[in-house]
Design an enzyme around this catalytic site. Structure first.
Site, short mmCIF file in Angstrom:
data_model
loop_
_atom_site.label_atom_id
_atom_site.label_comp_id
_atom_site.label_asym_id
_atom_site.label_seq_id
_atom_site.Cartn_x
_atom_site.Cartn_y
_atom_site.Cartn_z
N CYS A 222 12.68 -113.14 -32.43
CA CYS A 222 12.08 -111.97 -31.75
C CYS A 222 13.01 -111.30 -30.68
CB CYS A 222 10.77 -112.65 -30.99
SG CYS A 222 11.00 -114.26 -30.32
N ARG B 290 17.79 -124.71 -34.64
CA ARG B 290 17.32 -125.13 -33.34
C ARG B 290 17.91 -126.67 -33.67
NH1 ARG B 290 10.82 -123.37 -34.22
NH2 ARG B 290 11.51 -120.95 -34.08
N GLN C 132 12.75 -118.42 -41.30
CA GLN C 132 11.71 -118.23 -41.02
C GLN C 132 11.09 -117.00 -41.86
OE1 GLN C 132 11.63 -117.97 -36.65
NE2 GLN C 132 10.54 -119.68 -36.96
N ASP D 193 9.61 -114.44 -40.86
CA ASP D 193 9.02 -113.96 -39.76
C ASP D 193 8.67 -112.51 -39.67
OD1 ASP D 193 8.57 -114.36 -36.71
OD2 ASP D 193 10.72 -114.36 -36.59
N HIS E 47 7.17 -109.50 -36.54
CA HIS E 47 6.62 -109.11 -35.20
C HIS E 47 5.82 -107.81 -35.36
CE1 HIS E 47 9.86 -111.85 -34.52
NE2 HIS E 47 9.00 -112.33 -33.63
N LYS F 69 -1.80 -119.30 -30.26
CA LYS F 69 -1.59 -119.14 -31.47
C LYS F 69 -2.51 -119.71 -32.26
CE LYS F 69 1.35 -123.44 -31.85
NZ LYS F 69 2.29 -124.12 -32.70
N HIS G 79 3.70 -112.25 -33.16
CA HIS G 79 4.52 -113.16 -33.92
C HIS G 79 4.00 -113.81 -35.13
CE1 HIS G 79 7.61 -113.89 -30.19
NE2 HIS G 79 6.57 -113.56 -29.99
#
Length: 637
Positions: free
Chosen positions: A335, A364, A382, A384, A386, A466, A512
């Site tokens: 992000c 991570r 991911q 991902d 945004h 979320k 996200h």
RNA sequence: GCCACCUUAGCUCAGAUGGUAGAGCGGCUCACUCGUAAUGAGCAGGUCGUCGGUUCGAAUCCGACAGGUGGCUCCA
């Protein structure tokens, strides 16, 4: 004698003498109900069958075919197991022993560490307790009395729990075993007919790792042998489709200890499937109004400070590395990069919503004990995105992203899912007002899509609430992949804005979202879902061409090359082996189609077609079978 | 990270009580030319996870470390 009026679920009611027990009433009921009832719900309260009833009320028998019934059944099983452990190891101290989704466990404090052979001994001891047919008796105690009882037995965890209880404790006894318990229970131990102890694990007292660690013994029990057998078969089936086993057998991926735990190597076949997933994902995202961005793997520590990650996510991040007297950290999320792209050019209200997607690889730090195949790793990609939008666009964007998620999951064969809204955790940033707005937006979005959801209290991310979508696989197991998170915080921290119609600066909201979650986890789930037999559009090899003898090699090679030229992934097996052997091997590799060519096929210019799991489909013309395959590919069957 | 268990050939696994390795599958070679889930024979392949200790001698006993498995806690 006083009479009481009992109303049954069918609406009918009857009078009984006060003090009657559900057991008495049950004696007058049809055989099936009599056999299967183990407890009773009286005025919405779960009670033992032998509890005397002294007031009017509604009464419903709880049977072992219901979820509530199984919970009671397993709870009683846990008592029997604890009893057996106590008989074998009198010094054992017990913590909690509840029913769980599949079976039950009991946490035990015991100096001796239990091993699988001990489980068999415990099972044998349980057997004799079951056979003894001890009734479960409920006793009410004052706090004082209960504390004394358990103190005398050395049950320090129970004493601690009694002190914590608000209400006066109740105690159940079966045989000479006493346990602190709310109940209810099955009437007697002989109900726990068929059981098996499955495994032993460590667990902390009260779930806190600062507390002493106990031994947790898991077991399963059923009232019927057939159900126990079915369950064990299902366990075996789950083992057979374990993605770690299939990953090795089908040569899809590996995790290598020279490289490091939780770091995945995608082998050619796995990488091909990933390629298919990514291609489809990209295609859908372009159609869905997304643009792609790319960002680097590392960034200065300052960035992670500014974003709040170091404060709130720091323990999951890899340690910084020094570069030119500056600290850099490998990214745990994408992000902040996307935020910086947003900031690179002044945005107008007309530019929003902006939807930026990236297959972003993040790292991570996960504690070593939590790593698990592809499902929990340290480096993952991911899917991902945004979404930056104006406050007035939030609801529409939430709805849009929910619909998009569900439609993509369905393309991968997941049409069954459970949805959760996770609310504000203890550790959070941002204002309560923003949290409320965001949570409301998520709930309303789901409602608008007609999707039912449950609340997961306190399970949100530090920056916002979320939606988690947990998909169900072909054998009913639940996996968390998709997540949709509203974030007011990061736009604030990085001072994002857009120029509104009024010419003033306004703050955008960020969503996200990851749909597949991570490609690694999703691949793992996909392997288990399909048990390695991927649908045609994903299968790394779609057709195996199997000549019967070398006299057909030339024809087989022609077919093979024609297939490749037409975009069908073919593999030619020209080893001098018997066709039965080749078929066996292609089956083991779960290749969807086999084209078998012998003298007949060469003569007639045809193919003998065999489908994985289905067997011989008969003879086909080349064009006919290719068309059939292409249709199945495009419809993602 | 914590508790328990595990680590022997590419894979699956044997190797009582310490005497320094074995099978099946897979791979390669040869023979066979075969019709819908395993043709036969031969060959190659192992510093027994790593390091240290005990011992005349360790795959085997002890310790540390690494990796894995089942959970706990955490999570895409």
């Amino acid at each position: 004698m006083d009479k009481i009026k009992i109303t049954f679920p069918d609406g009918k009611s009857r009078e009984f003498d006060a003090g009657v027990t559900a057991m008495d009433i049950l004696q007058q009921m049809p055989g099936r109900l009599r056999k299967e009832s183990i407890a009773v719900k009286f005025n919405d309260q779960l009670l033992d069958l032998n509890k005397p009833l002294n007031e009017d009320g509604t009464l419903e028998f709880i049977t072992i075919t219901s979820a509530e019934g199984m919970d009671i059944f397993w709870h009683s099983s846990a008592h029997v197991m604890a009893h057996a452990i106590k008989n074998l190891y009198p010094e054992a101290k017990f913590a909690f022993g509840p029913p769980v989704e599949n079976g039950f466990y009991y946490d035990v404090d015991l100096d001796k560490s239990l091993n699988p052979e001990d489980l068999q001994k415990i099972e044998a001891e349980m057997q004799s307790i079951v056979q003894a047919d001890h009734p479960f008796e409920r006793k009410s105690f004052s706090k004082q009395e209960a504390v004394e009882l358990f103190k005398e037995k050395g049950e320090t965890f129970k004493v601690e729990q009694i002190e914590r209880l608000g209400e006066p404790p109740s105690v159940y006894r079966e045989g000479d075993f006493y346990d602190l318990c709310r109940g209810p229970h099955v009437p007697s131990t002989k109900y726990i007919k068929y059981f098996k102890l499955l495994n032993i694990a460590g667990a902390y007292w009260l779930g806190d790792e600062k507390n002493p660690q106990l031994q947790r013994v898991y077991g399963i029990a059923f009232p019927k042998k057939s159900r126990l057998d079915d369950y064990l078969v299902r366990l075996e089936e789950a083992k057979q489709r374990d993605h770690r086993k299939l990953g090795k057998e089908l040569d899809l991926f590996s995790i290598n200890d020279q490289i490091g735990p939780g770091l995945v190597l995608w082998h050619p076949k796995g990488a091909f499937i990933r390629h298919q997933i990514e291609s489809y994902w990209k295609e859908r995202h372009l159609e869905g109004g997304y643009d792609f961005v790319h960002s680097p793997h590392i960034a200065k520590a300052d960035l992670w400070n500014a974003s709040g990650h170091l404060d709130f996510f720091g323990e999951n991040m890899f340690s910084p590395m020094d570069v030119d007297e500056m600290q850099y950290i490998v990214k745990p999320m994408n992000c902040p990069f996307h935020l910086q792209i947003y900031k690179s050019v002044t945005k107008s209200y007309r530019d929003l919503p902006i939807r930026w997607a990236e297959l972003g690889t993040v790292y991570r730090y996960e504690r070593s004990g939590v790593l698990h195949g592809l499902l929990r790793v340290r480096g993952f990609t991911q899917d991902d995105a945004h979404i930056f939008c104006r406050p007035d666009q939030l609801n529409a964007e939430v709805v849009r992203v929910i619909r998009f998620s569900v439609s993509i999951l369905e393309a991968f064969g997941f049409s069954d899912y459970d949805v959760f809204v996770s609310t504000r955790p203890e550790n959070y940033v941002g204002t309560l007002e923003n949290w409320q707005t965001a949570t409301r937006a998520l709930k309303e979005g789901l409602e608008e899509c007609g999707i039912e959801y449950a609340i997961d209290p306190g399970e949100g991310v530090f920056y916002g609430p979320k939606i988690d979508i947990k998909i169900r696989d072909s054998i009913g197991r639940s996996w968390q992949c998709s997540t949709i998170q509203v974030d007011f915080n990061e736009p604030e921290r990085f001072d994002l804005n857009f120029i509104g119609q009024d010419g003033e600066k306004h703050r955008p909201i960020m969503i996200h979202r990851a749909l597949l979650g991570s490609l690694e986890r999703f691949f793992g789930v996909l392997i288990e879902h399909y048990a390695g037999a991927f649908p045609l559009w994903l299968a790394p090899v779609q057709v195996a061409v199997l000549p019967i003898t070398e006299h057909q090699y030339k024809y087989a090679l022609q077919i093979h090359e024609k297939l490749l030229a037409q975009g069908i992934r073919s593999q030619l097996d020209d080893r001098s082996e018997k066709v039965g052997y080749k078929i066996r091997q292609a089956s083991t590799l779960k290749i969807p189609y086999m084209f078998i060519v012998g003298p007949k096929e060469v003569e007639d210019k045809t193919l003998s077609v065999r489908r994985h799991k289905e067997g011989d489909l008969g003879t086909f013309q080349y064009a006919g079978i290719v068309e059939k395959i292409k249709k199945q590919v495009s419809s993602k069957q």
